[in-house]
Design a protein around this motif. Structure first.
Motif, PDB file in Angstrom:
ATOM      1  N   GLU A 209      42.199  27.965  35.517  1.00 46.72           N
ATOM      2  CA  GLU A 209      41.749  29.191  34.855  1.00 46.72           C
ATOM      3  C   GLU A 209      40.248  29.191  34.589  1.00 46.72           C
ATOM      4  OE1 GLU A 209      42.630  28.049  30.167  1.00 46.72           O
ATOM      5  OE2 GLU A 209      44.095  29.258  31.281  1.00 46.72           O
ATOM      6  N   LYS A 210      39.611  28.027  34.783  1.00 45.91           N
ATOM      7  CA  LYS A 210      38.168  27.923  34.573  1.00 45.91           C
ATOM      8  C   LYS A 210      37.374  28.051  35.874  1.00 45.91           C
ATOM      9  CE  LYS A 210      38.757  24.761  30.674  1.00 45.91           C
ATOM     10  NZ  LYS A 210      38.547  23.375  30.200  1.00 45.91           N
TER      11      LYS A 210
ATOM     12  N   TYR B 135      43.030  34.938  34.534  1.00 47.11           N
ATOM     13  CA  TYR B 135      41.784  34.416  33.982  1.00 47.11           C
ATOM     14  C   TYR B 135      41.605  34.928  32.548  1.00 47.11           C
ATOM     15  CZ  TYR B 135      41.206  33.402  38.874  1.00 47.11           C
ATOM     16  OH  TYR B 135      41.412  32.936  40.145  1.00 47.11           O
ATOM     17  N   PRO B 136      41.651  34.034  31.568  1.00 52.97           N
ATOM     18  CA  PRO B 136      41.639  34.442  30.162  1.00 52.97           C
ATOM     19  C   PRO B 136      40.436  35.291  29.763  1.00 52.97           C
ATOM     20  CG  PRO B 136      42.187  32.111  30.374  1.00 52.97           C
ATOM     21  CD  PRO B 136      41.767  32.579  31.730  1.00 52.97           C
ATOM     22  N   ASN B 137      39.298  35.082  30.419  1.00 58.97           N
ATOM     23  CA  ASN B 137      38.080  35.797  30.037  1.00 58.97           C
ATOM     24  C   ASN B 137      37.809  37.033  30.898  1.00 58.97           C
ATOM     25  OD1 ASN B 137      37.468  33.868  28.028  1.00 58.97           O
ATOM     26  ND2 ASN B 137      36.514  32.536  29.545  1.00 58.97           N
TER      27      ASN B 137
ATOM     28  N   SER C   8      37.192  40.525  32.277  1.00 54.17           N
ATOM     29  CA  SER C   8      36.776  41.756  31.605  1.00 54.17           C
ATOM     30  C   SER C   8      36.941  42.943  32.554  1.00 54.17           C
ATOM     31  CB  SER C   8      35.320  41.655  31.151  1.00 54.17           C
ATOM     32  OG  SER C   8      34.846  42.903  30.700  1.00 54.17           O
TER      33      SER C   8
ATOM     34  N   CYS D  18      35.650  37.808  36.149  1.00 54.60           N
ATOM     35  CA  CYS D  18      36.564  36.771  35.663  1.00 54.60           C
ATOM     36  C   CYS D  18      35.902  35.874  34.615  1.00 54.60           C
ATOM     37  CB  CYS D  18      37.068  35.917  36.829  1.00 54.60           C
ATOM     38  SG  CYS D  18      38.263  36.763  37.885  1.00 54.60           S
ATOM     39  N   LYS D  19      34.586  35.795  34.652  1.00 50.03           N
ATOM     40  CA  LYS D  19      33.818  35.035  33.652  1.00 50.03           C
ATOM     41  C   LYS D  19      34.282  33.585  33.534  1.00 50.03           C
ATOM     42  CE  LYS D  19      32.457  38.940  30.744  1.00 50.03           C
ATOM     43  NZ  LYS D  19      32.401  39.489  29.362  1.00 50.03           N
ATOM     44  N   THR D  20      34.552  32.965  34.661  1.00 52.46           N
ATOM     45  CA  THR D  20      34.934  31.562  34.652  1.00 52.46           C
ATOM     46  C   THR D  20      33.694  30.688  34.484  1.00 52.46           C
ATOM     47  OG1 THR D  20      34.847  31.590  37.072  1.00 52.46           O
ATOM     48  CG2 THR D  20      37.006  31.867  36.051  1.00 52.46           C
TER      49      THR D  20
ATOM     50  N   ASN E 221      26.628  27.522  29.813  1.00 51.50           N
ATOM     51  CA  ASN E 221      28.057  27.252  29.948  1.00 51.50           C
ATOM     52  C   ASN E 221      28.640  27.755  31.261  1.00 51.50           C
ATOM     53  OD1 ASN E 221      28.284  26.112  27.281  1.00 51.50           O
ATOM     54  ND2 ASN E 221      28.132  28.192  26.480  1.00 51.50           N
ATOM     55  N   THR E 222      27.774  28.107  32.201  1.00 54.67           N
ATOM     56  CA  THR E 222      28.222  28.667  33.474  1.00 54.67           C
ATOM     57  C   THR E 222      27.522  27.959  34.623  1.00 54.67           C
ATOM     58  OG1 THR E 222      28.483  30.824  32.424  1.00 54.67           O
ATOM     59  CG2 THR E 222      28.457  30.787  34.825  1.00 54.67           C
TER      60      THR E 222
END
Length: 281
Positions: free
Chosen positions: A75-76, A102-104, A106, A144-146, A177-178
């Motif tokens: 998921e990351k 994907y939890p993030n 948008s 997805c903002k992984t 963080n990316t």
């Protein structure tokens, strides 16, 4: 974030793609992954995200063994391949189905990116041109903002304005963080944004260094006649573009195409001068 140790991988045992390679990738960067055809750029991306498994050695992403394909790891990561099968559904339908993985993710950002790329959301993705399909999938990947986004030749099929939009979106989304890893042959499309640079060669990694580290050791200069210490030269309209050791500590702008050609022609020099930097990262 990504740690590859003594990894060997082959499709054919007598012709390994990688033999005991080591690679570290850190957060907060846009890595450029370069290499000639067939050296394993796509294979490396697929190993990192768990679509392929090492024959020996190990590959860890976010401290997880990629061959275990744990949901918390998957998921990351988003992997955007160069070639994909367009779905006979509209972009919003695609997002509703696959965004849940994907939890993030948008939906708002996805819609925004589609508008920026001028995508007709009333049409089915299978009806799009290749360039429109590519832009739609880039929009989804970014939405997805992984923490880790792997992209294989993302600018192939994009027109000039779309390449500019792509660069702007990537630059805006980069933070500590990316991490992006972008495999490309179109280095001119990404020259001012990729840093560090990874260069693959048969069964080895020739380079995994920042632009600052590269320009500390190499100069990229135009000369009327090639100097004796030049590692690589190519003729231009203004003289010869030469890549040479930076013995006088004068930094020059990086030329990625020239860097790549220099590395391929001077493998031993790069192994001796850059490999220890890669190992100690």
């Amino acid at each position: 974030m990504i740690k590859i140790n003594d990894l060997t991988f082959f499709y054919n045992k007598n012709n390994p793609i990688f033999s005991n390679i080591n690679l570290n990738v850190k957060m907060g960067n846009i890595y450029g992954l370069l290499g000639e055809n067939g050296v394993g750029k796509t294979t490396l991306l697929r190993l990192i995200c768990g679509l392929l498994f090492p024959n020996s050695g190990n590959c860890k992403t976010f401290d997880a063994d990629t061959k275990k394909r744990t949901p918390s790891m998957l998921e990351k990561i988003y992997y955007l391949p160069e070639v994909f099968n367009p779905q006979p559904i509209k972009p919003n339908e695609y997002a509703n189905i696959y965004g849940k993985l994907y939890p993030n993710f948008s939906y708002k950002n996805f819609t925004e990116y589609l508008q920026i790329f001028s995508i007709d959301t009333k049409k089915k993705m299978k009806e799009f041109s290749y360039g429109q399909q590519k832009k739609t999938m880039i929009a989804f990947a970014l939405a997805c903002k992984t923490p880790l986004l792997l992209m294989d030749e993302p600018t192939n099929g994009l027109d000039i304005p779309s390449k500019t939009i792509f660069r702007q979106l990537i630059s805006n989304l980069l933070n500590e963080n990316t991490t992006f890893i972008i495999s490309t042959h179109q280095v001119k499309d990404l020259e001012n944004m990729i840093d560090p640079i990874i260069i693959l060669e048969q069964n080895q990694i020739l380079l995994n260094n920042s632009v600052a580290e590269i320009t500390n050791k190499l100069q990229f200069v135009i000369e009327q006649q090639p100097s004796n210490d030049a590692l690589y030269c190519e003729q231009t309209n203004n003289g010869y573009l030469c890549v040479k050791p930076n013995n006088n500590n004068v930094k020059t702008p990086l030329n990625i195409e020239a860097l790549f050609n220099t590395a391929i022609k001077n493998k031993e020099y790069f192994m001796n001068n850059f490999l220890y930097l890669c190992i100690n990262k």
